[in-house]
Design a protein around this motif. Structure first.
Motif, PDB file in Angstrom:
ATOM      1  N   LEU A 229     -17.688  62.298 -40.562  1.00 19.69           N
ATOM      2  CA  LEU A 229     -17.764  61.513 -41.812  1.00 19.69           C
ATOM      3  C   LEU A 229     -17.146  60.142 -41.716  1.00 19.69           C
ATOM      4  O   LEU A 229     -16.047  59.799 -41.572  1.00 19.69           O
ATOM      5  N   THR A 230     -17.977  59.076 -41.752  1.00 21.81           N
ATOM      6  CA  THR A 230     -17.655  57.689 -41.755  1.00 21.81           C
ATOM      7  C   THR A 230     -16.709  57.312 -42.912  1.00 21.81           C
ATOM      8  O   THR A 230     -17.625  57.329 -44.142  1.00 21.81           O
ATOM      9  N   VAL A 231     -15.690  56.889 -42.705  1.00 20.67           N
ATOM     10  CA  VAL A 231     -14.754  56.345 -43.942  1.00 20.67           C
ATOM     11  C   VAL A 231     -14.718  54.792 -43.988  1.00 20.67           C
ATOM     12  O   VAL A 231     -14.182  54.195 -45.341  1.00 20.67           O
ATOM     13  N   TYR A 232     -15.252  54.118 -42.917  1.00 25.88           N
ATOM     14  CA  TYR A 232     -15.119  52.642 -42.746  1.00 25.88           C
ATOM     15  C   TYR A 232     -15.921  52.339 -41.938  1.00 25.88           C
ATOM     16  O   TYR A 232     -16.323  52.860 -40.872  1.00 25.88           O
TER      17      TYR A 232
ATOM     18  N   PRO B 298     -10.359  66.704 -49.405  1.00 33.24           N
ATOM     19  CA  PRO B 298      -9.023  67.095 -49.829  1.00 33.24           C
ATOM     20  C   PRO B 298      -7.957  65.935 -49.878  1.00 33.24           C
ATOM     21  O   PRO B 298      -6.785  66.184 -50.406  1.00 33.24           O
ATOM     22  N   ILE B 299      -8.042  64.858 -49.169  1.00 32.81           N
ATOM     23  CA  ILE B 299      -7.124  63.852 -48.986  1.00 32.81           C
ATOM     24  C   ILE B 299      -7.714  62.513 -49.689  1.00 32.81           C
ATOM     25  O   ILE B 299      -8.869  62.029 -49.636  1.00 32.81           O
ATOM     26  N   ALA B 300      -6.657  61.712 -50.440  1.00 30.28           N
ATOM     27  CA  ALA B 300      -7.045  60.472 -50.755  1.00 30.28           C
ATOM     28  C   ALA B 300      -6.818  59.347 -49.989  1.00 30.28           C
ATOM     29  O   ALA B 300      -5.786  59.418 -48.933  1.00 30.28           O
ATOM     30  N   ILE B 301      -7.874  58.441 -49.889  1.00 31.96           N
ATOM     31  CA  ILE B 301      -7.915  57.476 -48.838  1.00 31.96           C
ATOM     32  C   ILE B 301      -7.700  56.034 -49.667  1.00 31.96           C
ATOM     33  O   ILE B 301      -8.591  55.862 -50.548  1.00 31.96           O
ATOM     34  N   ASP B 302      -6.766  55.171 -49.416  1.00 29.31           N
ATOM     35  CA  ASP B 302      -6.635  53.741 -49.800  1.00 29.31           C
ATOM     36  C   ASP B 302      -7.871  53.012 -49.217  1.00 29.31           C
ATOM     37  O   ASP B 302      -7.315  52.459 -48.029  1.00 29.31           O
ATOM     38  N   SER B 303      -8.955  53.065 -49.555  1.00 28.70           N
ATOM     39  CA  SER B 303      -9.903  52.035 -49.008  1.00 28.70           C
ATOM     40  C   SER B 303      -9.567  50.815 -48.646  1.00 28.70           C
ATOM     41  O   SER B 303      -9.985  50.157 -47.358  1.00 28.70           O
TER      42      SER B 303
ATOM     43  N   LYS C 150      -6.604  49.374 -48.051  1.00 31.75           N
ATOM     44  CA  LYS C 150      -5.735  49.304 -46.782  1.00 31.75           C
ATOM     45  C   LYS C 150      -6.154  49.846 -45.759  1.00 31.75           C
ATOM     46  O   LYS C 150      -6.170  49.216 -44.455  1.00 31.75           O
ATOM     47  N   LEU C 151      -7.374  50.733 -45.625  1.00 33.58           N
ATOM     48  CA  LEU C 151      -7.871  51.100 -44.460  1.00 33.58           C
ATOM     49  C   LEU C 151      -8.767  50.189 -43.768  1.00 33.58           C
ATOM     50  O   LEU C 151      -8.948  49.895 -42.717  1.00 33.58           O
ATOM     51  N   ALA C 152      -9.378  49.681 -44.651  1.00 29.42           N
ATOM     52  CA  ALA C 152     -10.493  48.136 -44.467  1.00 29.42           C
ATOM     53  C   ALA C 152      -9.671  47.306 -43.908  1.00 29.42           C
ATOM     54  O   ALA C 152      -9.866  46.542 -42.642  1.00 29.42           O
ATOM     55  N   ALA C 153      -8.352  46.848 -44.239  1.00 27.83           N
ATOM     56  CA  ALA C 153      -7.587  46.012 -43.650  1.00 27.83           C
ATOM     57  C   ALA C 153      -7.113  46.424 -42.399  1.00 27.83           C
ATOM     58  O   ALA C 153      -6.979  45.483 -41.335  1.00 27.83           O
ATOM     59  N   PHE C 154      -6.800  47.700 -42.166  1.00 25.62           N
ATOM     60  CA  PHE C 154      -6.331  48.147 -40.873  1.00 25.62           C
ATOM     61  C   PHE C 154      -7.416  48.033 -39.764  1.00 25.62           C
ATOM     62  O   PHE C 154      -7.025  47.393 -38.752  1.00 25.62           O
ATOM     63  N   CYS C 155      -8.705  48.278 -40.382  1.00 30.28           N
ATOM     64  CA  CYS C 155      -9.754  48.299 -39.353  1.00 30.28           C
ATOM     65  C   CYS C 155     -10.083  46.880 -39.044  1.00 30.28           C
ATOM     66  O   CYS C 155     -10.024  46.498 -37.772  1.00 30.28           O
ATOM     67  N   ARG C 156     -10.077  45.902 -39.992  1.00 35.32           N
ATOM     68  CA  ARG C 156     -10.733  44.624 -39.454  1.00 35.32           C
ATOM     69  C   ARG C 156      -9.384  43.814 -38.530  1.00 35.32           C
ATOM     70  O   ARG C 156      -9.666  43.070 -37.838  1.00 35.32           O
TER      71      ARG C 156
END
Length: 95
Positions: free
Chosen positions: A89-92, A1-6, A8-14
């Motif tokens: 649910l793994t998203v990154y 139900p939510i949109a994820i900017d993958s 931005k998320l990857a940069a955050f995690c890295r």
């Protein structure tokens, strides 16, 4: 139900040594209320990574990425883990 900017998320995690970031809870179910529900997030760190005190502000950074309030954790109580683990649910995940 939510949109994820993958991206931005990857940069955050890295940038924070996060090996895996997963969602759980109502965000994955039909009872998620976009106006009231938060997004439950579990992070797992790279083996050599130890987060500092800034970990406690990451929920605000993630809230901007997800567009919802975030409840961030790095551990789950062992008593509730068996119920939560199969729903993650793994998203990154670090490549």
């Amino acid at each position: 139900p939510i949109a994820i900017d993958s991206e931005k998320l990857a940069a955050f995690c890295r940038g924070r040594g996060i090996r895996r970031l997963s969602l759980f809870g109502s965000v994955l179910r039909n009872d998620f209320d976009p106006d009231r529900s938060d997004v439950d997030v579990l992070v797992e760190f790279q083996s050599d990574q130890v987060p500092g005190w800034d970990f406690f502000t990451w929920d605000e950074d993630l809230a901007r990425i997800f567009g919802h309030k975030v409840d961030l954790c790095s551990r789950i109580n062992p008593i509730v883990w068996p119920k939560i683990a199969p729903t993650l649910l793994t998203v990154y995940e670090q490549p």
